[in-house]
Design an enzyme around this catalytic site. Structure first.
Site, PDB file in Angstrom:
ATOM      1  CG  ASP A 435      -1.695   1.247   1.398  1.00 32.23           C
ATOM      2  OD1 ASP A 435      -2.352   1.647   0.434  1.00 32.23           O
ATOM      3  OD2 ASP A 435      -1.630   1.846   2.495  1.00 32.23           O
ATOM      4  CG  ASP A 638      -1.062   2.188   7.169  1.00 28.39           C
ATOM      5  OD1 ASP A 638      -1.614   2.102   6.046  1.00 28.39           O
ATOM      6  OD2 ASP A 638      -0.854   3.269   7.745  1.00 28.39           O
ATOM      7  CG  ASP A 642      -4.117  -1.119   3.423  1.00 31.15           C
ATOM      8  OD1 ASP A 642      -4.432  -0.919   2.239  1.00 31.15           O
ATOM      9  OD2 ASP A 642      -3.451  -0.312   4.099  1.00 31.15           O
TER      10      ASP A 642
END
Length: 752
Positions: A435, A638, A642
């Site tokens: 990410d 995080d 996600d």
């Protein structure tokens, strides 16, 4: 750097953990597990030979007493484990200390009694004949056989009653055969057929060597738990609390949420909480792996177990007991060490049939030498050697000791591995997907540009702040921060609703307000054609763009846009370079626009072909599954959005600065937001898996080579006993080499 450590709470399922006394090999583990799993209501049971403990997941109807009884039915004793007690008060630790003292005493006594028996054999090397009288050999060997060796008879008999076998049964059968042969030679054969050939020394020395091996093994095994014991030692027994303006020392168990705890310079912080007075530095190296002290001021969070630096702090307690970050870390590490790696299932299947196969092999050896060769004394000795050389204990220790050492050193470096499966799976990862925000970037975007199309920049900012008031989204915080800097008075909007992957909407100043990306504008049929050029110009600079639009009775229109900038973490490029050096492919999956995603990718070294931008949260998991169809993939993230992608990956890796939801979905949690820890996690996984394979090789090779040699009459029972005793010691010693592992991130921080 102000690190906030957040560890998700454990699951709510009924969970029992207790020590198991009396286990000696992998066969024992299997028997205890089968007995526990047969208890109605037990969902799963995992028994660990290395820690001599059992962890049971069960329904609410299952009680500890029922489980203890199941362990007793299997022939073993369940002991208490107090995970949240200070190490000095842990009854399990005290039990092991007392057990270690008894083992040492028994070893010394066995050695003193066996030494006179073995000295004549040593004398023969120099042509000396010091053979002791038969009655004296019998007097020395008998207490070793039936007093110091009584444990083997007890455990072997318990195994027989349970319809199975274990290492103790092999030792009891083998040494009893040697002892019995000596008695027969002494009282029957020797009186009719010439000189006596006694083998009391073989039985006594075999038992002594095995006792020595178990003692050395226990000492070495204790070293594999050094990391978890170091974490447990971080919990202070008392704390200084301010009550009614008086400071008093109280036991940790008496502290309550909301209490004001005083932490003097150099003391360990006793609780998780918020600093209300004072400023200092916090040494969190044992908890997060962060080697540099972290500055702390009023309003900052502190973590129990960290060491206070130079200042006096007053901390308002936020979590106590099992809910503190340190307790959760210890629980995660203990759980990881208790669970079995997938490769252990193969070992369990082998161990289930190992002892019966060895006994059959020993019987075949006895019959061959007795019937075919006509030498029954030699037949007995060869059968004894077969029984003694077999070592199921090494098989039982090969995997769990490596898991304990690997997860322990990883935790010390700031890498929390949820279970053994995650540890073993990570070594095979070939693709690492990231990410962007909060992972490769700092995750604290700033509002760097405001473009109000009608010139009302202040009104545009006030409108956006009203809709985003109270939001925890990083972009919302940036807008609210900018509004606060300008001193704007903001009235919260009504009907606020977050739109996953798109933005947010609400009602302010009598109109519907929409703030989000271009996809949100398209979804709401809001035309952005005239303003797209301005947005593309901002995106080309690597900025994240949010549109601000309203809708009323006259229709919908765009009022302006915000451009946000987020700094790339300074460690990100080094992490990506190191991953490429390991031969791994790196991929960026982001919900941000292509310009911002590509700018970050260029900055850290990810190829443009491996950048996936404008990906909705729900589609991230699909992107990960597509990568997983190519090769084994790890996903690093995080945020809440996600979590599905982390769960879809072969291995999910959550940044410790992220949300609890992300960490619950991940197999590995990084205790500080340093992408280089991803490289370390893969490295320790590869090293641990390599140790497991090496250990299993040695455990199997001892038996594959040793048993045929013993059957062929090429191994004396004493040599066989020594090999059997030291096979498990060599396995554990090989595992201890993992403690020398140095994390790359830590090394570079200290060497900076």
């Amino acid at each position: 750097m102000n690190t906030q450590i957040s560890i998700p709470p454990g699951d709510a399922a009924a969970r029992f953990k207790f020590g198991i006394a009396g286990m000696t090999c992998a066969s024992c583990v299997g028997r205890v597990e089968r007995s526990l799993k047969q208890v109605p209501g037990v969902v799963d049971a995992s028994v660990n030979l290395a820690t001599e403990s059992a962890t049971v997941q069960a329904g609410a109807e299952v009680t500890r007493d029922v489980l203890v009884a199941a362990v007793a039915d299997a022939g073993y004793e369940a002991t208490t484990v107090a995970s949240d007690a200070p190490p000095s008060d842990d009854p399990h630790a005290l039990h092991h200390d007392a057990h270690g003292d008894r083992e040492r005493r028994h070893l010394i006594l066995a050695a003193l009694l066996s030494l006179p028996l073995i000295l004549p054999m040593i004398g023969l090397l120099w042509g000396e004949h010091w053979m002791l009288p038969g009655w004296l050999q019998l007097a020395l060997a008998t207490p070793v056989q039936f007093w110091l060796g009584a444990r083997f008879y007890r455990a072997g008999w318990s195994a027989l009653k349970a319809g199975t076998g274990n290492m103790d049964l092999l030792v009891a059968l083998g040494t009893s055969a040697g002892y019995g042969l000596s008695l027969w030679q002494m009282f029957v054969a020797g009186t009719h057929h010439g000189p006596q050939h006694l083998y009391f020394e073989a039985s006594a020395v075999v038992i002594t060597l095995i006792l020595m091996g178990k003692w050395l093994e226990a000492r070495a095994r204790r070293q594999t738990t050094v990391a978890i014991r170091a974490l447990q030692a971080l919990r202070p027994a008392t704390a200084r609390v301010r009550r009614d303006d008086i400071e008093v020392d109280v036991p940790i168990a008496q502290i309550r949420v909301g209490d004001l705890v005083i932490v003097l310079p150099g003391e360990r912080i006793a609780v998780d909480g918020l600093i209300v007075e004072g400023a200092s530095h916090s040494d969190e190296s044992m908890i997060s792996g962060e080697s540099l002290p972290v500055p702390k001021h009023a309003g900052d969070r502190v973590t129990g177990g960290a060491t206070n630096g130079e200042g006096r702090l007053v901390v308002r307690t936020g979590a106590i007991g099992a809910e503190t970050s340190l307790s959760r870390i210890i629980r995660l590490v203990e759980d990881a060490q208790a669970k079995k790696a997938p490769i252990q299932r193969v070992v369990d299947h082998v161990s289930a049939v190992f002892v019966p196969v060895v006994v059959l092999f020993a019987i075949a050896t006895l019959l061959y030498w007795g019937l075919a060769a006509g030498d029954w004394p030699q037949a007995v000795l060869n059968a004894v050697a077969v029984l003694v050389i077999a070592c199921p204990c090494a098989l039982g220790l090969a995997t769990p000791t490596a898991i304990m050492a690997g997860t322990g050193v990883a935790a010390r470096a700031g890498i929390l591995i949820k279970d053994a499966e995650a540890l073993e799976t990570t070594h095979g990862v070939r693709i690492v997907a990231f990410d962007k925000t909060g992972t490769l970037t700092v995750g604290q975007p700033r509002l760097v540009h405001v473009d109000a199309f009608d010139g009302e920049e202040v009104q545009l900012l006030r409108l956006a702040a009203a809709v985003q008031s109270g939001s925890e989204h990083p972009l919302a915080k940036a807008v609210l921060g900018a509004a606060a800097e300008r001193g704007l008075r903001v009235e919260p909007a009504s009907g606020v609703r977050a739109l996953s992957g798109l933005g947010v909407r609400g009602q302010a100043d009598g109109v519907d307000v929409f703030i989000g990306n271009e996809r949100l504008m398209q979804t709401e049929d809001i035309d952005v054609t005239d303003a797209r050029a301005a947005a593309l110009a901002q995106a080309a600079q690597g900025r994240t763009v949010s549109w601000v639009a309203t809708r009323d009775a006259s229709g919908a229109r765009v009022h302006g846009l915000f451009a946000f900038g987020d700094s790339v973490r300074p460690e990100s490029r080094e992490a990506i370079t190191a991953l490429h050096a390991l031969g791994l492919r790196t991929v960026l999956i982001s919900g941000d626009n292509a310009g911002a995603a590509n700018a970050v990718a260029r900055a850290v070294g990810i190829r443009a072909d491996d950048v996936h931008a404008n990906v909705l949260p729900g589609d991230k998991a699909e992107e990960v599954r597509a990568l997983a169809a190519i090769d084994r993939v790890a996903m690093v993230g995080d945020g809440i959005n996600d979590a599905p992608a982390l769960a879809a990956a072969d291995v999910g890796i959550a940044m410790g600065s992220g949300t609890d939801v992300a960490m619950q979905a991940a197999g590995i949690t990084l205790m500080r937001p340093d992408p280089r820890l991803i490289v370390d996690a893969i490295d320790i996984s590869r090293r641990t898996t390599r140790k497991i394979h090496q250990n299993l090789f040695w455990a199997f090779i001892y038996n594959i080579v040793g048993i045929p040699l013993a059957a062929a009459g090429l191994l004396n029972p004493v040599i066989a006993g020594a090999a059997m005793a030291f096979s498990s010691v060599s396995v554990v010693t090989n595992t201890l080499l993992l403690r020398r592992w140095t994390p790359r991130a830590q090394h570079r921080i200290e060497g900076a």
